[in-house]
Design a protein around this motif. Sequence first.
Motif, mmCIF file in Angstrom:
data_model
loop_
_atom_site.group_PDB
_atom_site.id
_atom_site.type_symbol
_atom_site.label_atom_id
_atom_site.label_comp_id
_atom_site.label_asym_id
_atom_site.label_seq_id
_atom_site.Cartn_x
_atom_site.Cartn_y
_atom_site.Cartn_z
ATOM 1 N N VAL A 23 0.944 -0.911 -0.058
ATOM 2 C CA VAL A 23 0.081 -0.049 0.080
ATOM 3 C C VAL A 23 0.800 1.209 -0.061
ATOM 4 O O VAL A 23 1.750 1.399 1.035
ATOM 5 C CB VAL A 23 -0.695 0.046 1.016
ATOM 6 N N ARG A 24 0.776 2.003 -1.052
ATOM 7 C CA ARG A 24 1.822 3.285 -0.911
ATOM 8 C C ARG A 24 0.973 4.677 -1.674
ATOM 9 O O ARG A 24 -0.231 4.532 -2.126
ATOM 10 C CB ARG A 24 2.597 2.802 -1.960
ATOM 11 N N THR A 25 1.575 5.515 -1.541
ATOM 12 C CA THR A 25 1.150 6.704 -1.951
ATOM 13 C C THR A 25 2.575 7.441 -2.675
ATOM 14 O O THR A 25 3.534 6.964 -2.717
ATOM 15 C CB THR A 25 0.571 7.826 -0.917
ATOM 16 N N TYR A 26 2.041 8.715 -3.234
ATOM 17 C CA TYR A 26 3.030 9.375 -4.209
ATOM 18 C C TYR A 26 3.588 10.541 -3.525
ATOM 19 O O TYR A 26 2.541 11.376 -3.125
ATOM 20 C CB TYR A 26 2.578 9.485 -5.522
ATOM 21 N N VAL A 27 4.881 10.956 -3.549
ATOM 22 C CA VAL A 27 5.242 11.999 -2.785
ATOM 23 C C VAL A 27 6.392 12.573 -3.504
ATOM 24 O O VAL A 27 6.884 12.198 -4.589
ATOM 25 C CB VAL A 27 5.926 11.503 -1.334
ATOM 26 N N HIS A 28 6.816 13.676 -3.021
ATOM 27 C CA HIS A 28 8.090 14.540 -3.463
ATOM 28 C C HIS A 28 8.611 15.170 -2.192
ATOM 29 O O HIS A 28 8.002 15.455 -1.374
ATOM 30 C CB HIS A 28 7.856 15.365 -4.662
ATOM 31 N N ASP A 29 10.174 15.417 -2.398
ATOM 32 C CA ASP A 29 10.675 15.955 -1.364
ATOM 33 C C ASP A 29 10.883 17.357 -1.603
ATOM 34 O O ASP A 29 10.325 17.991 -2.486
ATOM 35 C CB ASP A 29 12.284 15.211 -1.175
ATOM 36 N N ASP A 30 11.561 17.870 -0.580
ATOM 37 C CA ASP A 30 11.740 19.587 -0.803
ATOM 38 C C ASP A 30 12.121 20.020 -2.121
ATOM 39 O O ASP A 30 11.823 21.185 -2.553
ATOM 40 C CB ASP A 30 12.622 20.120 0.223
ATOM 41 N N ALA A 31 13.201 19.214 -2.532
ATOM 42 C CA ALA A 31 13.786 19.684 -4.076
ATOM 43 C C ALA A 31 12.768 19.120 -5.172
ATOM 44 O O ALA A 31 13.149 19.418 -6.571
ATOM 45 C CB ALA A 31 15.125 18.833 -4.041
ATOM 46 N N GLY A 32 11.541 18.689 -5.016
ATOM 47 C CA GLY A 32 10.808 18.278 -6.063
ATOM 48 C C GLY A 32 10.918 17.071 -6.606
ATOM 49 O O GLY A 32 10.320 16.584 -7.641
ATOM 50 N N VAL A 36 8.206 7.166 -4.006
ATOM 51 C CA VAL A 36 7.036 6.347 -3.418
ATOM 52 C C VAL A 36 7.398 6.538 -1.926
ATOM 53 O O VAL A 36 8.474 6.138 -1.555
ATOM 54 C CB VAL A 36 7.110 5.027 -4.009
ATOM 55 N N TRP A 37 5.917 6.460 -1.155
ATOM 56 C CA TRP A 37 6.176 6.151 0.230
ATOM 57 C C TRP A 37 5.441 5.073 0.494
ATOM 58 O O TRP A 37 4.039 5.127 0.045
ATOM 59 C CB TRP A 37 5.760 7.397 0.871
ATOM 60 N N PHE A 38 5.878 3.873 1.035
ATOM 61 C CA PHE A 38 4.945 3.021 1.636
ATOM 62 C C PHE A 38 4.169 2.864 3.024
ATOM 63 O O PHE A 38 5.096 3.420 3.708
ATOM 64 C CB PHE A 38 6.039 1.763 1.480
ATOM 65 N N PHE A 39 2.964 2.578 3.050
ATOM 66 C CA PHE A 39 2.356 2.488 4.209
ATOM 67 C C PHE A 39 2.600 1.047 4.719
ATOM 68 O O PHE A 39 2.653 0.905 5.951
ATOM 69 C CB PHE A 39 0.944 2.771 4.200
ATOM 70 N N SER A 40 2.554 0.161 3.852
ATOM 71 C CA SER A 40 2.987 -1.099 4.273
ATOM 72 C C SER A 40 3.476 -1.989 3.099
ATOM 73 O O SER A 40 3.414 -1.735 1.762
ATOM 74 C CB SER A 40 1.649 -2.070 5.077
ATOM 75 N N LEU A 41 3.963 -3.060 3.391
ATOM 76 C CA LEU A 41 4.509 -4.238 2.471
ATOM 77 C C LEU A 41 4.185 -5.460 3.029
ATOM 78 O O LEU A 41 5.178 -6.004 3.759
ATOM 79 C CB LEU A 41 5.857 -3.979 1.815
ATOM 80 N N ASP A 42 3.220 -6.096 2.405
ATOM 81 C CA ASP A 42 3.020 -7.469 3.042
ATOM 82 C C ASP A 42 3.990 -8.461 2.382
ATOM 83 O O ASP A 42 4.063 -8.503 1.043
ATOM 84 C CB ASP A 42 1.748 -7.920 3.067
ATOM 85 N N CYS A 43 4.335 -9.399 2.839
ATOM 86 C CA CYS A 43 5.387 -10.525 2.145
ATOM 87 C C CYS A 43 5.476 -11.807 2.908
ATOM 88 O O CYS A 43 5.228 -11.855 4.166
ATOM 89 C CB CYS A 43 6.771 -9.812 2.244
ATOM 90 N N ASN A 44 5.431 -12.859 2.151
ATOM 91 C CA ASN A 44 5.370 -14.148 2.824
ATOM 92 C C ASN A 44 6.883 -14.772 2.888
ATOM 93 O O ASN A 44 6.702 -16.202 2.962
ATOM 94 C CB ASN A 44 4.635 -15.272 1.763
#
Length: 200
Positions: A23-32, A36-44
Amino acid sequence: MERVRPVGLPSVPKLSWFLELNVRTYVHDDAGNPGVWFFSLDCNQPLAVEVARRWFHLPYEHASMKAEILQRRVKYEARRKMTAANGAHYDYHLPETAAEAAPGSLEWFLVERYLLFSARPDGTLFSGAVHHAPYRIAEANGAQWSAEPLLWDGFPHPACPPLSMLVAEPVDVSVFPLRRLPAAERIIKGSGVLASPASG
């Protein structure tokens, strides 16, 4: 995920092949710089979970997962461990034809990201470069999708179906060592959240 391994080392049967759902969203830093920022990554794969938590400061979660592929149809299931919540289920077809996203399109915005951002529990921010050829994608028409991963992460149930459902051809990816960001650096999160299964 297939043949996952550190640079210079061979892939290891069972350890280097695993499933992932993020589950992720889309971001940028101060430099533009977009990323990607992940809220979670489920893995087996338990070892992959621990390595990603400690080396990349990513919010990986242990999960039981299964993917079945029959005549280009994928049936994908995931259930996060240590929770009584419902499992997530996806049903979609692999693309017979795919193409790179058109620059400036929503699809281009979603898939052309070459940075990931993460944070330690103390709030220290990191960024890591990700390199791969442009994704070749296609619409996942008629796909079954699941909102459960959003609920696991504390988000409300979506009020409408996804605006975009995409399937991508496999691509080789290289993730480079993380870089610690200056203390004053900020990550500006976007308003969209995406749940995405990965199997290869």
